[in-house]
Design a protein around this motif. Structure first.
Motif, short mmCIF file in Angstrom:
data_model
loop_
_atom_site.label_atom_id
_atom_site.label_comp_id
_atom_site.label_asym_id
_atom_site.label_seq_id
_atom_site.Cartn_x
_atom_site.Cartn_y
_atom_site.Cartn_z
N ALA A 79 -33.10 4.05 4.07
CA ALA A 79 -33.37 3.32 5.31
C ALA A 79 -32.34 2.24 5.59
N GLY A 80 -31.66 1.76 4.53
CA GLY A 80 -30.68 0.70 4.72
C GLY A 80 -30.01 0.32 3.41
N GLU A 81 -29.01 -0.54 3.50
CA GLU A 81 -28.26 -1.00 2.34
C GLU A 81 -28.03 -2.50 2.43
N ALA A 82 -27.85 -3.13 1.26
CA ALA A 82 -27.53 -4.56 1.21
C ALA A 82 -26.59 -4.80 0.04
N ALA A 83 -25.65 -5.74 0.22
CA ALA A 83 -24.66 -6.02 -0.82
C ALA A 83 -24.97 -7.29 -1.61
N ASP A 84 -26.04 -8.00 -1.25
CA ASP A 84 -26.44 -9.19 -2.01
C ASP A 84 -27.94 -9.41 -1.82
N GLY A 85 -28.48 -10.35 -2.59
CA GLY A 85 -29.92 -10.58 -2.56
C GLY A 85 -30.45 -11.07 -1.23
N GLU A 86 -29.71 -11.95 -0.59
CA GLU A 86 -30.15 -12.46 0.71
C GLU A 86 -30.25 -11.32 1.71
N GLY A 87 -29.24 -10.47 1.70
CA GLY A 87 -29.25 -9.33 2.60
C GLY A 87 -30.39 -8.37 2.29
N ALA A 88 -30.71 -8.23 1.01
CA ALA A 88 -31.79 -7.35 0.60
C ALA A 88 -33.13 -7.85 1.14
N VAL A 89 -33.38 -9.14 0.99
CA VAL A 89 -34.65 -9.71 1.48
C VAL A 89 -34.74 -9.56 3.00
N ALA A 90 -33.66 -9.87 3.69
CA ALA A 90 -33.66 -9.76 5.15
C ALA A 90 -33.89 -8.31 5.59
N SER A 91 -33.26 -7.38 4.90
CA SER A 91 -33.40 -5.96 5.25
C SER A 91 -34.81 -5.45 4.97
N VAL A 92 -35.40 -5.94 3.89
CA VAL A 92 -36.77 -5.53 3.58
C VAL A 92 -37.72 -6.00 4.67
N ARG A 93 -37.54 -7.24 5.11
CA ARG A 93 -38.41 -7.77 6.17
C ARG A 93 -38.22 -7.03 7.49
N GLU A 94 -37.00 -6.58 7.74
CA GLU A 94 -36.73 -5.88 8.99
C GLU A 94 -37.14 -4.41 8.94
N LEU A 95 -36.81 -3.74 7.83
CA LEU A 95 -36.98 -2.29 7.75
C LEU A 95 -38.28 -1.83 7.09
N ARG A 96 -38.90 -2.71 6.29
CA ARG A 96 -40.14 -2.38 5.57
C ARG A 96 -40.04 -1.03 4.83
N PRO A 97 -39.09 -0.92 3.90
CA PRO A 97 -38.95 0.33 3.14
C PRO A 97 -40.11 0.49 2.16
N ASP A 98 -40.27 1.68 1.63
CA ASP A 98 -41.30 1.92 0.61
C ASP A 98 -40.82 1.44 -0.75
N VAL A 99 -39.53 1.61 -1.01
CA VAL A 99 -38.96 1.27 -2.31
C VAL A 99 -37.62 0.56 -2.13
N VAL A 100 -37.38 -0.45 -2.96
CA VAL A 100 -36.07 -1.10 -3.01
C VAL A 100 -35.47 -0.84 -4.39
N LEU A 101 -34.28 -0.27 -4.42
CA LEU A 101 -33.54 -0.14 -5.67
C LEU A 101 -32.64 -1.37 -5.73
N GLY A 129 -43.53 -11.97 -3.46
CA GLY A 129 -44.33 -13.15 -3.15
C GLY A 129 -44.74 -13.23 -1.70
N ASP A 130 -44.28 -12.30 -0.88
CA ASP A 130 -44.60 -12.28 0.55
C ASP A 130 -45.74 -11.30 0.78
N ALA A 131 -46.90 -11.81 1.16
CA ALA A 131 -48.08 -10.96 1.35
C ALA A 131 -47.85 -9.85 2.35
N GLU A 132 -47.00 -10.10 3.34
CA GLU A 132 -46.74 -9.08 4.36
C GLU A 132 -45.91 -7.92 3.82
N LEU A 133 -45.30 -8.12 2.66
CA LEU A 133 -44.48 -7.08 2.06
C LEU A 133 -45.14 -6.46 0.83
N GLY A 134 -46.44 -6.57 0.75
CA GLY A 134 -47.18 -6.12 -0.42
C GLY A 134 -47.03 -4.64 -0.72
N ALA A 135 -46.72 -3.83 0.28
CA ALA A 135 -46.61 -2.39 0.07
C ALA A 135 -45.23 -1.97 -0.43
#
Length: 221
Positions: free
Chosen positions: A30-52, A71-77
């Motif tokens: 669903a998406g890619e990130a090159a650092d942790g900040e980008g990963a968190v932002a992408s997760v909030r935007e894309l709501r993937p099932d799994v993050v590697l 730690g974000d309740a909205e990202l519990g899944a």
């Protein structure tokens, strides 16, 4: 379709994982990130099932990024699987305590990576083959002093027994053989225990087994 986010500062690693995952009929990147900040932002935007999630990344490391996500309740899944170069990276223990569903070494076989993605979506914890018991033993040795087991008061006797077996690294099939029950029954007990304790997944159940004092270092079977 299982949607995966790749978070790694090495573009070649991301490209390799992407090619493998996108070739599967039931998985897409669903998406890619090159650092942790980008990963968190992408997760909030894309709501993937799994993050590697790679552990060592610039700006914000994988461990800190995992804490923000879990730690974000909205990202519990969203499930996080940590990627590490070493089987017993010093950060892995804290990552699992922080809510990661497990970890894989980067040079794992392609089939194992695919199994991992599907396993965490199904609610199972994921640890590289042959590493589970060693990881748990190391984690136990580093774990804080056990708290009172009073937090386990809602569990039945059988559920405590099952939790202890999860804590020493047994799979559902191994638990079923140990207790002479069906694998489905073992899985049901594990699931009910997780629900009662509010554990995100099997990995956190292992953590709770040690931190509650239900299991002690050296009990590996």
């Amino acid at each position: 379709m299982i949607r995966v986010l790749l978070a790694d500062d090495q573009s070649l690693v991301r490209a390799g994982f992407k090619a493998l995952l996108d070739a599967q009929p039931d998985i897409e990147v669903a998406g890619e990130a090159a650092d942790g900040e980008g990963a968190v932002a992408s997760v909030r935007e894309l709501r993937p099932d799994v993050v590697l999630m790679d552990i060592r990344m610039p700006v914000l490391d994988g461990l800190a990024a995992t804490r923000r996500i879990t730690g974000d309740a909205e990202l519990g899944a969203v499930k996080v699987v940590m990627l590490t170069t070493f089987e017993l990276d010093e950060y892995v223990f804290e990552a699992i305590r922080s809510g990661a569903s497990g970890f894989l070494v980067k040079d794992t076989e392609p089939e194992e990576l695919l199994r991992a993605v599907r396993a965490v979506v199904a609610g199972d914890a994921l640890l590289s083959p042959g590493v589970t018991r060693r990881l748990i033993s190391e984690f136990a040795a580093r774990s804080k002093v056990p708290e009172s087991a009073a937090s386990l008061s809602e569990l039945t006797g059988r559920e405590r027994e099952v939790m202890a077996l999860v804590g020493i690294g047994l799979s559902n099939d191994e638990i079923a053989r140990r207790l002479v029950v069906s694998p489905l029954t073992a899985k049901t007990h594990v699931s009910r225990t997780m629900v009662k304790l509010g554990a995100r997944d099997r990995a956190q159940l292992v953590v709770l087994a040690y931190e509650s004092g239900l299991v002690r270092p050296g009990w590996l079977g």
